[in-house]
Design a protein around this motif. Structure first.
Motif, PDB file in Angstrom:
ATOM      1  N   GLU A   1       0.847  -1.188   0.000  1.00 18.21           N
ATOM      2  CA  GLU A   1       0.000   0.000   0.000  1.00 18.21           C
ATOM      3  C   GLU A   1       0.889   1.248   0.000  1.00 18.21           C
ATOM      4  N   PRO A   2       1.598   1.495  -1.122  1.00 17.08           N
ATOM      5  CA  PRO A   2       2.575   2.593  -1.141  1.00 17.08           C
ATOM      6  C   PRO A   2       1.954   3.975  -1.281  1.00 17.08           C
ATOM      7  N   HIS A   3       0.625   4.048  -1.329  1.00 15.34           N
ATOM      8  CA  HIS A   3      -0.043   5.324  -1.568  1.00 15.34           C
ATOM      9  C   HIS A   3      -0.556   5.962  -0.278  1.00 15.34           C
ATOM     10  N   LEU A   4      -0.191   5.413   0.879  1.00 16.21           N
ATOM     11  CA  LEU A   4      -0.697   5.902   2.152  1.00 16.21           C
ATOM     12  C   LEU A   4       0.385   6.658   2.927  1.00 16.21           C
ATOM     13  N   THR A   5      -0.054   7.525   3.835  1.00 17.43           N
ATOM     14  CA  THR A   5       0.871   8.190   4.752  1.00 17.43           C
ATOM     15  C   THR A   5       1.099   7.306   5.962  1.00 17.43           C
ATOM     16  N   ASN A   6       2.355   6.919   6.177  1.00 14.78           N
ATOM     17  CA  ASN A   6       2.755   6.133   7.333  1.00 14.78           C
ATOM     18  C   ASN A   6       4.070   6.675   7.871  1.00 14.78           C
ATOM     19  N   ALA A   7       4.437   6.254   9.065  1.00 14.48           N
ATOM     20  CA  ALA A   7       5.674   6.736   9.673  1.00 14.48           C
ATOM     21  C   ALA A   7       6.282   5.638  10.524  1.00 14.48           C
ATOM     22  N   VAL A   8       7.567   5.826  10.870  1.00 17.62           N
ATOM     23  CA  VAL A   8       8.287   4.811  11.643  1.00 17.62           C
ATOM     24  C   VAL A   8       9.326   5.490  12.544  1.00 17.62           C
ATOM     25  N   TYR A   9       9.417   4.999  13.754  1.00 16.78           N
ATOM     26  CA  TYR A   9      10.530   5.346  14.657  1.00 16.78           C
ATOM     27  C   TYR A   9      11.526   4.208  14.581  1.00 16.78           C
ATOM     28  N   VAL A  10      12.787   4.527  14.294  1.00 22.51           N
ATOM     29  CA  VAL A  10      13.844   3.517  14.207  1.00 22.51           C
ATOM     30  C   VAL A  10      15.040   3.979  15.036  1.00 22.51           C
ATOM     31  N   GLN A  11      15.579   3.071  15.826  1.00 20.93           N
ATOM     32  CA  GLN A  11      16.811   3.364  16.553  1.00 20.93           C
ATOM     33  C   GLN A  11      17.583   2.070  16.754  1.00 20.93           C
ATOM     34  N   ASP A  12      18.913   2.154  16.621  1.00 18.50           N
ATOM     35  CA  ASP A  12      19.799   1.015  16.820  1.00 18.50           C
ATOM     36  C   ASP A  12      20.403   1.081  18.222  1.00 18.50           C
ATOM     37  N   PHE A  13      20.557  -0.077  18.850  1.00 20.88           N
ATOM     38  CA  PHE A  13      21.084  -0.160  20.207  1.00 20.88           C
ATOM     39  C   PHE A  13      22.213  -1.190  20.249  1.00 20.88           C
ATOM     40  N   PRO A  14      23.322  -0.864  20.928  1.00 21.92           N
ATOM     41  CA  PRO A  14      24.456  -1.795  20.968  1.00 21.92           C
ATOM     42  C   PRO A  14      24.276  -2.861  22.039  1.00 21.92           C
ATOM     43  N   LEU A  15      25.136  -3.849  22.010  1.00 18.44           N
ATOM     44  CA  LEU A  15      25.173  -4.869  23.045  1.00 18.44           C
ATOM     45  C   LEU A  15      25.652  -4.254  24.362  1.00 18.44           C
ATOM     46  N   LYS A  16      25.126  -4.737  25.461  1.00 20.55           N
ATOM     47  CA  LYS A  16      25.607  -4.293  26.765  1.00 20.55           C
ATOM     48  C   LYS A  16      27.080  -4.679  26.924  1.00 20.55           C
ATOM     49  N   GLY A  17      27.848  -3.744  27.475  1.00 19.42           N
ATOM     50  CA  GLY A  17      29.264  -3.998  27.697  1.00 19.42           C
ATOM     51  C   GLY A  17      30.137  -3.740  26.489  1.00 19.42           C
ATOM     52  N   SER A  18      29.551  -3.375  25.347  1.00 13.16           N
ATOM     53  CA  SER A  18      30.356  -3.093  24.158  1.00 13.16           C
ATOM     54  C   SER A  18      30.974  -1.705  24.261  1.00 13.16           C
ATOM     55  N   SER A  19      31.894  -1.400  23.353  1.00 10.85           N
ATOM     56  CA  SER A  19      32.581  -0.106  23.380  1.00 10.85           C
ATOM     57  C   SER A  19      31.641   1.051  23.089  1.00 10.85           C
ATOM     58  N   SER A  20      30.489   0.771  22.435  1.00  6.87           N
ATOM     59  CA  SER A  20      29.538   1.840  22.122  1.00  6.87           C
ATOM     60  C   SER A  20      28.566   2.098  23.258  1.00  6.87           C
ATOM     61  N   ALA A  21      28.518   1.197  24.232  1.00  3.96           N
ATOM     62  CA  ALA A  21      27.581   1.338  25.335  1.00  3.96           C
ATOM     63  C   ALA A  21      28.228   2.097  26.488  1.00  3.96           C
ATOM     64  N   PRO A  22      27.443   2.785  27.312  1.00  2.00           N
ATOM     65  CA  PRO A  22      27.986   3.485  28.478  1.00  2.00           C
ATOM     66  C   PRO A  22      28.431   2.497  29.550  1.00  2.00           C
ATOM     67  N   PRO A  23      29.237   2.938  30.546  1.00  2.00           N
ATOM     68  CA  PRO A  23      29.752   2.013  31.559  1.00  2.00           C
ATOM     69  C   PRO A  23      28.670   1.289  32.357  1.00  2.00           C
ATOM     70  N   PHE A  24      27.507   1.943  32.553  1.00  2.00           N
ATOM     71  CA  PHE A  24      26.453   1.332  33.369  1.00  2.00           C
ATOM     72  C   PHE A  24      25.480   0.503  32.537  1.00  2.00           C
ATOM     73  N   SER A  25      25.878   0.097  31.363  1.00  2.00           N
ATOM     74  CA  SER A  25      24.938  -0.534  30.434  1.00  2.00           C
ATOM     75  C   SER A  25      24.502  -1.930  30.859  1.00  2.00           C
ATOM     76  N   SER A  26      25.090  -2.462  31.913  1.00  2.00           N
ATOM     77  CA  SER A  26      24.661  -3.786  32.356  1.00  2.00           C
ATOM     78  C   SER A  26      23.284  -3.748  32.999  1.00  2.00           C
ATOM     79  N   SER A  27      22.837  -2.571  33.418  1.00  2.00           N
ATOM     80  CA  SER A  27      21.529  -2.437  34.033  1.00  2.00           C
ATOM     81  C   SER A  27      20.448  -2.274  32.973  1.00  2.00           C
TER      82      SER A  27
END
Length: 624
Positions: free
Chosen positions: A256-282
């Motif tokens: 149905e490409p003729h309709l108005t739709n929207a999406v929220y997208v966000q990527d999240f890293p693994l806990k404990g990875s270099s991209s995550a903050p130090p407290f990411s285990s919680s």
């Protein structure tokens, strides 16, 4: 002619097919006027920010070249329209001023104009250059969610849109998917990787058959305890070796490409990875809600190890609050977990009201039960979401005061809105509303239900550009400041306007009952208060992707500010601490007008045969 305030003239644009034409909403010109000349198309950059002062002689004519169908031909109607001022143009319009020799005393005169555009185009370019120069020091605000790609839109409207192919890009390893209607052949064509990776597809029985299911894909029809409920949540959890992509959207996975739709997208890293903050285990509130929702779905979600896969990721950088509904009866007193409208009220209790001059707006794509008690209950809850001290009891049989109800607006398309849409009334199949939900039968004909009439506003104005020609399947609930585009909060969601979706308050507000699964994302200023960079380093599951990567459209970090930012419906560059929520319709929306006596001006109902029966019958709004 002097340059006083009582002149305003315009050009009417008509499609070449006279059967689709309406009288001009300003001058009521005949529906098939003689086409005097064909005006060449001009680019979006040829825009004047406001009309120039009128010429000292002759009748000023405003030419409104709309970015609409290619076969639109402008014709000039020289008319003063002293009682009807033309709106300030938006970016979808080109405004040019030129002289006319029309008789000033004949408001119905139509003339052939020989137009020289060079001076006006030069002025437009200068104005655009001046605006660009003055905004070099300004930055466009981060965008919190995005429109989904619409094939019929001109290219510039899709520049910041996302497609399913974008969302499912990259070498993901597994996926947990949920929707109401799913055409697997369409979904797999947009996400070919689903043919070879493990995936679980949650659905509500709306599967399009005739496609061979990939061997790694498992299907699960989510059971519902009530016949009035539905499995309506629309989301994708896409797992990569380095993280997870969360996409919460408003579209079904059908073509149905003729309709108005929207999406929220966000990527999240693994806990404990270099991209995550130090407290990411919680854990985080975003994770807690997501896990609680998936646990309620149960079945293969909990048995297949999907909860553990979700828990392995750090959601502390989330730029949204999940708002979920799940079937069942729930106590509304803390510390019980809140769902549906109860959860929304708790979240919005700390949001500033933007003063008394603000409105709550509800826009959705399905209209079911519209009894006065039901409408009053939902409207009152939305109207008091910023006022938890309100003494009105939403569970009582006492109607809410008019002071609450009149500040809630409902955006719903008219019959004419859908006739003018890209797919015409075929779009209405995605916007269900039985005739009995919209109208009451009276001795004088069909009358719009009183419970709806005072709140209804149009999806599209005739002066709007092409954005709203894609019929609405998006669902947005928000509060905005009167006369501006500042938002107190906004919810992008799968919820429609029903008790099944939001829940019905019971036992004097101490209990709530819901029948459907729903999921949405809420944006409010206090969510974004914090130390910049507290969510860790920029992260993307597909860092090189043009739109989804580190240099693409998505927010790859937590958006945090020392003070609450301003959320706005305008994406124009501005000052610091601004966040952008794209809203397709006008703010404030246009009310249904007095011209609604025609069946074309009535609110849309999906019982098209019923709408056809409206033609020979009187149909009207209630007398105020």
């Amino acid at each position: 002619m002097s340059s006083s305030e009582d002149w305003t003239c315009h050009i009417c644009t008509y499609k070449s097919n006279p059967n689709t034409l309406l009288n001009c909403d300003l001058c009521e010109a005949p529906r098939a006027p003689e086409i005097a000349q064909r005006t060449p198309a001009y680019s979006q950059s040829s825009i004047l920010s406001r009309p120039s002062p009128p010429p000292t002689s002759g009748t000023p004519i405003v030419i409104d070249v709309r970015d609409d169908d290619d076969d639109v031909t402008p014709t000039v109607h020289a008319e003063q329209h002293r009682a009807k001022r033309r709106r300030v143009p938006k970016d979808d319009d080109v405004i040019l001023l030129l002289d006319s020799d029309d008789d000033e005393n004949d408001p119905r005169t139509t003339t052939t104009a020989t137009v020289s555009f060079s001076k006006q185009l030069a002025e437009a370019r200068l104005a655009a250059a001046a605006r660009a120069s003055s905004s070099k020091s300004l930055t466009a605000p981060p965008q919190l969610y995005h429109y989904l790609h619409c094939e019929q839109h001109p290219a510039h409207l899709n520049a910041s849109s996302l497609s399913l192919a974008d969302i499912f890009s990259g070498s993901f390893t597994s996926a947990l998917l949920s929707n109401f209607l799913i055409d697997l052949s369409h979904l797999v064509s947009e996400a070919p990787n689903l043919r070879s990776v493990p995936s679980l597809v949650l659905h509500g029985g709306g599967l399009v058959r005739g496609f061979t299911q990939p061997p790694e894909m498992k299907l699960h029809e989510v059971p519902l305890p009530s016949k009035w409920g539905s499995h309506h949540s629309k989301f994708a959890l896409v797992f990569f070796p380095t993280g997870i992509r969360v996409a919460v959207m408003t579209c079904n996975w059908i073509n149905e490409p003729h309709l108005t739709n929207a999406v929220y997208v966000q990527d999240f890293p693994l806990k404990g990875s270099s991209s995550a903050p130090p407290f990411s285990s919680s854990s985080s509130p975003f994770e807690d809600t997501l896990i609680a929702y998936l646990s309620k779905v149960g079945g293969p979600v909990t048995e297949g190890g999907w909860l553990e896969k979700v828990r392995a990721h750090d959601f502390s950088r989330s730029n949204a609050i999940l708002v979920a509904s799940v079937p069942g009866y729930y106590q509304t007193t803390p510390p019980n977990r809140a769902w549906g409208i109860d959860f929304l009220r708790r979240q919005l209790g700390d949001v500033p009201r933007l003063g008394p001059a603000s409105n709550v707006l509800c826009q959705f794509s399905s209209l079911g039960g519209t009894s006065e008690a039901h409408v009053n209950s939902l409207l009152s809850v939305f109207s008091t979401t910023n006022d938890p001290t309100s003494t009105w009891d939403a569970s009582s049989k006492v109607p809410p005061p008019d002071s609450l109800k009149k500040k809630v607006q409902i955006v719903w398309p008219s019959v004419q809105n859908l006739i003018d849409s890209y797919a015409g009334t075929r779009s209405g199949g995605a916007i269900p509303a039985p005739l009995a939900s919209v109208f009451d039968s009276t001795p004088s004909g069909l009358q719009v239900k009183k419970s709806l009439a005072q709140h209804l506003h149009l999806w599209r104005r005739r002066s709007d550009g092409p954005r709203t020609r894609a019929a609405p399947h998006i669902k947005t609930f928000l509060r905005y400041r009167d006369g501006g585009e500042e938002l107190s909060w906004l919810l992008l969601t799968s919820h429609n306007f029903s008790k099944s979706a939001w829940g019905q308050m019971q036992k004097k507000g101490t209990q709530i009952h819901m029948a459907s699964y729903e999921l949405g994302v809420l944006f409010k200023p206090s969510l974004f208060v914090g130390a910049p960079g507290e969510g860790g380093r920029p992260f993307s599951c597909t860092p090189e992707h043009k739109k989804m990567g580190l240099m693409g459209l998505l927010n790859t970090q937590a958006l945090r500010f020392p003070e609450p930012p301003t959320i706005t419906a305008s994406g124009e560059p501005g000052g610091a601490r601004r966040l952008y929520c794209p809203v397709p319709y006008a703010l404030p929306p246009a009310p249904y007008g007095p011209g609604g006596e025609s069946w074309r001006g009535m609110p849309w109902c999906s019982d098209w045969s019923g709408a056809e029966r409206m033609k020979p019958r009187a149909c009207h709004f209630p007398v105020k």
